[in-house]
Write a protein that holds these residues in place. Structure first.
Motif, PDB file in Angstrom:
ATOM      1  N   GLY A   1       0.798  -1.217   0.000  1.00 26.32           N
ATOM      2  CA  GLY A   1       0.000   0.000   0.000  1.00 26.32           C
ATOM      3  C   GLY A   1       0.829   1.264   0.000  1.00 26.32           C
ATOM      4  O   GLY A   1       0.471   2.250  -0.653  1.00 26.32           O
ATOM      5  N   LYS A   2       1.944   1.282   0.719  1.00 27.52           N
ATOM      6  CA  LYS A   2       2.781   2.484   0.775  1.00 27.52           C
ATOM      7  C   LYS A   2       3.312   2.851  -0.603  1.00 27.52           C
ATOM      8  O   LYS A   2       3.350   4.020  -0.977  1.00 27.52           O
ATOM      9  N   THR A   3       3.707   1.847  -1.363  1.00 29.54           N
ATOM     10  CA  THR A   3       4.234   2.095  -2.701  1.00 29.54           C
ATOM     11  C   THR A   3       3.150   2.659  -3.610  1.00 29.54           C
ATOM     12  O   THR A   3       3.381   3.635  -4.331  1.00 29.54           O
ATOM     13  N   PHE A   4       1.970   2.078  -3.560  1.00 29.04           N
ATOM     14  CA  PHE A   4       0.894   2.543  -4.426  1.00 29.04           C
ATOM     15  C   PHE A   4       0.406   3.930  -4.026  1.00 29.04           C
ATOM     16  O   PHE A   4       0.073   4.742  -4.889  1.00 29.04           O
ATOM     17  N   VAL A   5       0.366   4.229  -2.742  1.00 25.83           N
ATOM     18  CA  VAL A   5      -0.022   5.570  -2.310  1.00 25.83           C
ATOM     19  C   VAL A   5       1.036   6.584  -2.755  1.00 25.83           C
ATOM     20  O   VAL A   5       0.696   7.689  -3.186  1.00 25.83           O
ATOM     21  N   ALA A   6       2.315   6.203  -2.683  1.00 29.83           N
ATOM     22  CA  ALA A   6       3.380   7.102  -3.149  1.00 29.83           C
ATOM     23  C   ALA A   6       3.252   7.370  -4.647  1.00 29.83           C
ATOM     24  O   ALA A   6       3.452   8.506  -5.104  1.00 29.83           O
TER      25      ALA A   6
ATOM     26  N   ARG B   1       0.278   9.679  -5.109  1.00 27.89           N
ATOM     27  CA  ARG B   1       0.656  11.029  -4.677  1.00 27.89           C
ATOM     28  C   ARG B   1       1.500  11.712  -5.752  1.00 27.89           C
ATOM     29  O   ARG B   1       1.298  12.887  -6.072  1.00 27.89           O
ATOM     30  N   HIS B   2       2.435  10.970  -6.333  1.00 26.80           N
ATOM     31  CA  HIS B   2       3.264  11.536  -7.395  1.00 26.80           C
ATOM     32  C   HIS B   2       2.404  11.913  -8.606  1.00 26.80           C
ATOM     33  O   HIS B   2       2.582  12.979  -9.191  1.00 26.80           O
ATOM     34  N   ALA B   3       1.465  11.042  -8.965  1.00 30.68           N
ATOM     35  CA  ALA B   3       0.635  11.287 -10.145  1.00 30.68           C
ATOM     36  C   ALA B   3      -0.233  12.531  -9.986  1.00 30.68           C
ATOM     37  O   ALA B   3      -0.355  13.321 -10.923  1.00 30.68           O
TER      38      ALA B   3
ATOM     39  N   ASP C   1      -7.612  19.626  -1.980  1.00 30.01           N
ATOM     40  CA  ASP C   1      -6.274  19.912  -1.474  1.00 30.01           C
ATOM     41  C   ASP C   1      -5.637  18.597  -1.035  1.00 30.01           C
ATOM     42  O   ASP C   1      -5.988  18.041  -0.008  1.00 30.01           O
ATOM     43  N   LEU C   2      -4.691  18.108  -1.821  1.00 28.27           N
ATOM     44  CA  LEU C   2      -4.068  16.812  -1.555  1.00 28.27           C
ATOM     45  C   LEU C   2      -2.655  16.936  -1.002  1.00 28.27           C
ATOM     46  O   LEU C   2      -2.090  15.944  -0.554  1.00 28.27           O
TER      47      LEU C   2
ATOM     48  N   GLU D   1      -1.127  13.800   5.370  1.00 27.66           N
ATOM     49  CA  GLU D   1      -0.047  12.897   5.784  1.00 27.66           C
ATOM     50  C   GLU D   1      -0.469  11.428   5.814  1.00 27.66           C
ATOM     51  O   GLU D   1       0.265  10.562   5.379  1.00 27.66           O
ATOM     52  N   SER D   2      -1.631  11.142   6.325  1.00 30.73           N
ATOM     53  CA  SER D   2      -2.073   9.758   6.482  1.00 30.73           C
ATOM     54  C   SER D   2      -2.326   9.118   5.113  1.00 30.73           C
ATOM     55  O   SER D   2      -3.028   9.702   4.282  1.00 30.73           O
ATOM     56  N   PRO D   3      -1.773   7.933   4.870  1.00 28.24           N
ATOM     57  CA  PRO D   3      -2.005   7.281   3.572  1.00 28.24           C
ATOM     58  C   PRO D   3      -3.483   7.012   3.282  1.00 28.24           C
ATOM     59  O   PRO D   3      -3.938   7.200   2.157  1.00 28.24           O
ATOM     60  N   LEU D   4      -4.230   6.594   4.299  1.00 27.54           N
ATOM     61  CA  LEU D   4      -5.642   6.318   4.098  1.00 27.54           C
ATOM     62  C   LEU D   4      -6.411   7.601   3.788  1.00 27.54           C
ATOM     63  O   LEU D   4      -7.225   7.650   2.871  1.00 27.54           O
ATOM     64  N   ARG D   5      -6.121   8.649   4.544  1.00 24.35           N
ATOM     65  CA  ARG D   5      -6.800   9.927   4.331  1.00 24.35           C
ATOM     66  C   ARG D   5      -6.456  10.496   2.955  1.00 24.35           C
ATOM     67  O   ARG D   5      -7.311  11.017   2.254  1.00 24.35           O
ATOM     68  N   PHE D   6      -5.187  10.386   2.551  1.00 20.23           N
ATOM     69  CA  PHE D   6      -4.789  10.853   1.226  1.00 20.23           C
ATOM     70  C   PHE D   6      -5.524  10.061   0.142  1.00 20.23           C
ATOM     71  O   PHE D   6      -6.009  10.634  -0.837  1.00 20.23           O
ATOM     72  N   THR D   7      -5.599   8.748   0.308  1.00 21.86           N
ATOM     73  CA  THR D   7      -6.258   7.914  -0.698  1.00 21.86           C
ATOM     74  C   THR D   7      -7.737   8.269  -0.814  1.00 21.86           C
ATOM     75  O   THR D   7      -8.275   8.345  -1.921  1.00 21.86           O
TER      76      THR D   7
END
Length: 163
Positions: free
Chosen positions: A41-46, A49-51, A69-70, A74-80
């Motif tokens: 999950g960390k890799t896919f969220v990164a 985020r890059h995209a 606003d992305l 900070e939280s991976p779940l919240r960002f997703t």
């Protein structure tokens, strides 16, 4: 046919898309194959985020202008969660996974890869459309047109009815 054929094919497609998207090589080392195939999950969220935030400033500006606003999340779940809302609103693309499934540590590898590939394709398409809009706007404003607009503005500004 091997059972991992879908996984290997999706991984190869994603790696090509990451090269086109200029994903940082420090993250795209030799471990990325195992991380992608495991569904880290960390890799896919990164990658997501890059995209949406770093790949293209005009696209990230469009996403921000639409009210998403992305950058500071900070939280991976919240960002997703926010990123998925942005993809639905801005691109009209609804991911097949929930945000918690996408950010999970393992599993759903092929679906995560296809989701990221689709988001990268939408970002690329929007970037091309923005470049076309900018070029079209620049062609409308030829040097003569700009000078005519300036002189009209000067004459309007100095006219008597303003005083």
């Amino acid at each position: 046919m091997r059972p991992n054929a879908d996984l290997d094919g999706a991984c190869a497609r994603l790696k090509r898309a990451l090269r086109r998207a200029k994903f940082p090589r420090s993250r795209a080392g030799t471990r990325i194959d195992t991380e992608l195939k495991r569904g880290d999950g960390k890799t896919f969220v990164a990658i997501l985020r890059h995209a949406l935030c770093a790949r293209s400033k005009p696209v990230s500006r469009r996403v921000y202008d639409r009210g998403h606003d992305l950058v500071g999340v900070e939280s991976p779940l919240r960002f997703t969660e926010r990123a998925f809302r942005a993809t639905i609103d801005v691109f009209g693309y609804k991911p097949k996974l929930s945000a918690s499934q996408f950010a999970s540590t393992n599993g759903f590898a092929v679906v995560k890869m296809m989701t990221v590939i689709d988001v990268l394709a939408h970002v690329e398409a929007m970037e091309v459309n923005i470049e076309r809009e900018v070029a079209r706007e620049a062609s409308r404003r030829s040097p003569r047109t700009r000078e005519a607009a300036r002189s009209a503005w000067r004459s309007w500004r100095s006219s008597d009815w303003l005083a």
